[in-house]
Motif scaffolding. Sequence first.
Motif, PDB file in Angstrom:
ATOM      1  N   THR A  60      29.719  74.808  42.964  1.00 22.73           N
ATOM      2  CA  THR A  60      28.875  75.978  43.283  1.00 22.73           C
ATOM      3  C   THR A  60      27.874  76.460  42.499  1.00 22.73           C
ATOM      4  OG1 THR A  60      30.983  76.644  44.531  1.00 22.73           O
ATOM      5  CG2 THR A  60      29.311  78.390  44.078  1.00 22.73           C
ATOM      6  N   ARG A  62      26.303  74.297  40.213  1.00 22.71           N
ATOM      7  CA  ARG A  62      25.292  73.379  40.286  1.00 22.71           C
ATOM      8  C   ARG A  62      24.537  73.549  41.511  1.00 22.71           C
ATOM      9  NH1 ARG A  62      28.308  68.258  40.259  1.00 22.71           N
ATOM     10  NH2 ARG A  62      29.026  68.947  38.041  1.00 22.71           N
ATOM     11  N   THR A  63      25.021  74.050  42.505  1.00 23.69           N
ATOM     12  CA  THR A  63      24.268  74.195  43.816  1.00 23.69           C
ATOM     13  C   THR A  63      23.338  75.298  43.634  1.00 23.69           C
ATOM     14  OG1 THR A  63      25.987  73.016  45.224  1.00 23.69           O
ATOM     15  CG2 THR A  63      24.339  74.520  46.495  1.00 23.69           C
ATOM     16  N   GLU A  64      23.876  76.475  43.107  1.00 26.49           N
ATOM     17  CA  GLU A  64      23.083  77.668  42.939  1.00 26.49           C
ATOM     18  C   GLU A  64      21.911  77.293  42.047  1.00 26.49           C
ATOM     19  OE1 GLU A  64      25.686  80.456  41.517  1.00 26.49           O
ATOM     20  OE2 GLU A  64      26.496  81.128  43.675  1.00 26.49           O
ATOM     21  N   HIS A  66      20.413  74.565  41.613  1.00 31.78           N
ATOM     22  CA  HIS A  66      19.625  73.765  42.446  1.00 31.78           C
ATOM     23  C   HIS A  66      18.644  74.376  43.191  1.00 31.78           C
ATOM     24  CE1 HIS A  66      17.822  69.927  43.788  1.00 31.78           C
ATOM     25  NE2 HIS A  66      18.229  70.636  45.129  1.00 31.78           N
ATOM     26  N   HIS A  67      19.249  75.472  43.922  1.00 30.41           N
ATOM     27  CA  HIS A  67      18.364  76.287  44.947  1.00 30.41           C
ATOM     28  C   HIS A  67      17.909  77.402  44.446  1.00 30.41           C
ATOM     29  CE1 HIS A  67      19.941  73.650  47.837  1.00 30.41           C
ATOM     30  NE2 HIS A  67      21.122  74.262  48.134  1.00 30.41           N
ATOM     31  N   ALA A  68      17.836  77.838  42.991  1.00 24.62           N
ATOM     32  CA  ALA A  68      17.411  78.879  42.346  1.00 24.62           C
ATOM     33  C   ALA A  68      15.688  78.886  42.105  1.00 24.62           C
ATOM     34  CB  ALA A  68      17.886  79.352  41.071  1.00 24.62           C
TER      35      ALA A  68
END
Length: 68
Positions: A60, A62-64, A66-68
């Motif tokens: 989670t 890592r995904t956040e 990446h999308h920031a």
Amino acid sequence: MPLPQAEALTFRKSSYSGSAGNCVEVADTPGASTVRDSQNPASGHLTFSSSEWTALLTTTRRTEAHHA
């Protein structure tokens, strides 16, 4: 050792919950974490072992990032 029933757990709002009412509640148990939808707690819950919970949070984050 069996895990406690959801009724016996103390749930708290997850720090990862959104401010738009998309809330997840978490209850800690020895060696595991249990999560449920705060808007529909009677719909059930999921229990993750400590290693599964750590992997979920790591992914989670890592995904956040990446999308920031």
